[in-house]
Design a protein around this motif. Structure first.
Motif, PDB file in Angstrom:
ATOM      1  N   ARG A  15     -40.107  20.248 -31.496  1.00 44.01           N
ATOM      2  CA  ARG A  15     -39.617  19.012 -32.135  1.00 44.01           C
ATOM      3  C   ARG A  15     -38.573  18.295 -31.284  1.00 44.01           C
ATOM      4  NH1 ARG A  15     -34.763  19.823 -34.895  1.00 44.01           N
ATOM      5  NH2 ARG A  15     -34.078  21.989 -35.053  1.00 44.01           N
ATOM      6  N   GLU A  55     -42.611   8.078 -23.302  1.00 46.50           N
ATOM      7  CA  GLU A  55     -43.755   7.357 -23.866  1.00 46.50           C
ATOM      8  C   GLU A  55     -44.051   6.140 -22.991  1.00 46.50           C
ATOM      9  OE1 GLU A  55     -44.571   5.015 -27.957  1.00 46.50           O
ATOM     10  OE2 GLU A  55     -43.874   7.095 -28.203  1.00 46.50           O
ATOM     11  N   ALA A  88     -47.366   6.284 -29.480  1.00 51.35           N
ATOM     12  CA  ALA A  88     -46.450   6.837 -30.477  1.00 51.35           C
ATOM     13  C   ALA A  88     -47.082   8.017 -31.195  1.00 51.35           C
ATOM     14  CB  ALA A  88     -46.061   5.747 -31.477  1.00 51.35           C
ATOM     15  N   GLU A  89     -48.388   7.926 -31.463  1.00 45.46           N
ATOM     16  CA  GLU A  89     -49.067   9.026 -32.148  1.00 45.46           C
ATOM     17  C   GLU A  89     -49.078  10.286 -31.292  1.00 45.46           C
ATOM     18  OE1 GLU A  89     -53.228   9.984 -34.561  1.00 45.46           O
ATOM     19  OE2 GLU A  89     -53.097   8.221 -33.288  1.00 45.46           O
ATOM     20  N   SER A 102     -46.304  10.961 -22.693  1.00 42.84           N
ATOM     21  CA  SER A 102     -47.151  10.503 -23.791  1.00 42.84           C
ATOM     22  C   SER A 102     -47.556   9.062 -23.532  1.00 42.84           C
ATOM     23  CB  SER A 102     -46.378  10.604 -25.107  1.00 42.84           C
ATOM     24  OG  SER A 102     -46.883   9.720 -26.079  1.00 42.84           O
ATOM     25  N   GLN A 156     -44.282  16.561 -30.314  1.00 44.65           N
ATOM     26  CA  GLN A 156     -43.091  17.087 -30.972  1.00 44.65           C
ATOM     27  C   GLN A 156     -43.436  17.970 -32.163  1.00 44.65           C
ATOM     28  OE1 GLN A 156     -41.092  13.319 -31.580  1.00 44.65           O
ATOM     29  NE2 GLN A 156     -39.935  13.502 -29.669  1.00 44.65           N
ATOM     30  N   ALA A 157     -44.603  17.753 -32.760  1.00 46.98           N
ATOM     31  CA  ALA A 157     -45.014  18.582 -33.894  1.00 46.98           C
ATOM     32  C   ALA A 157     -45.612  19.910 -33.436  1.00 46.98           C
ATOM     33  CB  ALA A 157     -46.023  17.825 -34.754  1.00 46.98           C
ATOM     34  N   THR A 179     -46.844  11.050 -29.001  1.00 45.84           N
ATOM     35  CA  THR A 179     -45.472  11.555 -29.001  1.00 45.84           C
ATOM     36  C   THR A 179     -45.233  12.429 -30.220  1.00 45.84           C
ATOM     37  OG1 THR A 179     -44.636   9.634 -27.790  1.00 45.84           O
ATOM     38  CG2 THR A 179     -43.040  10.888 -29.075  1.00 45.84           C
ATOM     39  N   LYS A 180     -45.661  11.965 -31.384  1.00 48.36           N
ATOM     40  CA  LYS A 180     -45.495  12.746 -32.616  1.00 48.36           C
ATOM     41  C   LYS A 180     -46.242  14.074 -32.532  1.00 48.36           C
ATOM     42  CE  LYS A 180     -44.893   8.711 -35.629  1.00 48.36           C
ATOM     43  NZ  LYS A 180     -45.503   7.890 -36.721  1.00 48.36           N
ATOM     44  N   SER A 181     -47.425  14.055 -31.955  1.00 45.83           N
ATOM     45  CA  SER A 181     -48.216  15.288 -31.867  1.00 45.83           C
ATOM     46  C   SER A 181     -47.553  16.296 -30.937  1.00 45.83           C
ATOM     47  CB  SER A 181     -49.643  14.973 -31.403  1.00 45.83           C
ATOM     48  OG  SER A 181     -49.673  14.599 -30.036  1.00 45.83           O
TER      49      SER A 181
END
Length: 381
Positions: free
Chosen positions: A176, A182, A164-165, A161, A171-172, A167-169
């Motif tokens: 998860r 990152e 941070a955004e 990644s 894991q979502a 990374t969240k996408s």
């Protein structure tokens, strides 16, 4: 010390340039780390949107490039599972690095063919899971991701990644508990130590965008934003056309712009020529994309002291506070029109402050060695 052997799958690589950011990311990777890592690229022998193979290249064999990497330019007929399995198993790779998610030949097939190898497998989604890009063809993408999870396509896979955004996408939308490294993308190697002087008079502005012309790049929003500004504006657009029907709609809208707006489409520009384009006497890179995991052109613009007028869906945030431009929400043309009018009305002193702020961000990022070392560590170097 032994150099790690890394096998990279990417749809397009040099001499191609129409594929945009992923191509630039891979070139920068070699430029910065080619002496520490032995890169082998598997890619198409044809550029993005092109129908003819690159001239002077023999496909379906390893080709050594002057910059040190080896490239396998695959013909369409030979870009299949049999060829990929042979390349994946021909040596003990330290890592297999896959760019993107949705390309059958260069993202899905390499993962499928490499499930039994011992090499680390790393996937770089290249922003494809961010909300903006996911909104384009969302149902198909969601179905694919569900099938991929069900088939275990990403079992044992690590992810790269760049924010941070992102990374969240990952894991979502993937898992998860996905292992995510990152690490920011690497900037183009540049040597500029002082920003370029850009003449500015109140009542005028020169704008530029270098982008693949597709729905998610919001060319229609640019046109709508320009329609109601007061003053003389020149807007230059560079890039290959991806969605022809969308571009025809944009051309119709461009034809109805008022006479104070000069809008010119210049076609694609080779990646190596982009810095020279951005060094022309423009006053902003106007690039309100739906979402970017990095934005190479944005960084290169700031490195040349060119302020940004972009969306708030990129890593380049807080531009107003840093006096480097604007990052604005994509909830209509009015906020972009307001920022444009502020830029048009600026005198030289006010604009120089904006240009200084943009250059400071670009210079700071380009001078930071940590992304280079962290990327090297990602590949075990």
């Amino acid at each position: 010390m032994r150099k790690p052997e890394v096998l990279v799958f990417v749809d397009w690589y040099k001499p191609g340039y129409k594929g945009g950011g992923p191509v630039r990311s891979m070139i920068n990777l070699v430029d910065h780390l080619g002496e520490r890592i032995h890169f082998h690229f598997v890619t198409s022998d044809t550029d993005y949107t092109a129908t003819e193979p690159y001239p002077g290249i023999t496909p379906d064999r390893w080709t050594a490039l002057p910059s040190g990497e080896q490239v396998w330019y695959a013909s369409r007929a030979q870009a299949d599972a049999r060829a990929w399995e042979r390349l994946i198993t021909e040596r003990n790779w330290d890592a297999i690095y896959v760019n993107g998610l949705f390309s059958f030949r260069y993202s899905i097939l390499p993962l499928w063919c490499s499930q039994r190898v011992k090499a680390r497998r790393i996937v770089a989604p290249r922003g494809m899971l961010l909300p903006g890009p996911m909104g384009q063809g969302s149902l198909k993408k969601q179905v694919f991701l569900a099938l991929a999870r069900g088939l275990g396509l990403y079992r044992g896979v690590e992810f790269h990644s760049t924010s941070a955004e992102e990374t969240k996408s990952i894991q979502a939308l993937v898992h998860r508990k996905a292992v995510v490294h990152e690490v920011p993308n690497l900037a183009r190697k540049r040597s500029a130590s002082a920003r370029i002087q850009r003449p500015k008079v109140p009542g005028e502005a020169r704008l530029v965008n270098v982008v693949r012309i597709a729905t998610e790049k919001n060319i229609h929003l640019i046109i709508a934003s320009l329609r109601n500004v007061k003053g003389r504006v020149v807007f230059d657009l560079f890039g290959p056309v991806h969605h022809q029907a969308y571009w025809e709609q944009c051309r119709t809208a461009i034809a109805s712009l008022p006479s104070n707006i000069g809008f010119t489409y210049h076609g694609p520009v080779p990646s190596e020529e982009v810095p020279a384009v951005l060094e022309r006497p423009y006053h902003a890179l106007f690039m309100p994309n739906e979402g970017d995991n990095f934005g190479h052109t944005m960084l290169e613009a700031m490195s040349a002291g060119l302020p940004l007028l972009i969306s708030d869906r990129t890593p380049w945030r807080g531009l107003q506070q840093q006096h480097a431009g604007w990052d604005l929400p994509l909830n209509g043309a009015a906020v972009f029109t307001s920022a444009l009018q502020e830029l048009i009305d600026m005198d030289q002193h006010a604009f120089d402050r904006l240009s200084d702020g943009a250059f400071a961000i670009g210079h700071r990022f380009g001078s930071d060695r940590s992304p280079i070392d962290r990327t090297a560590a990602l590949f075990g170097a």
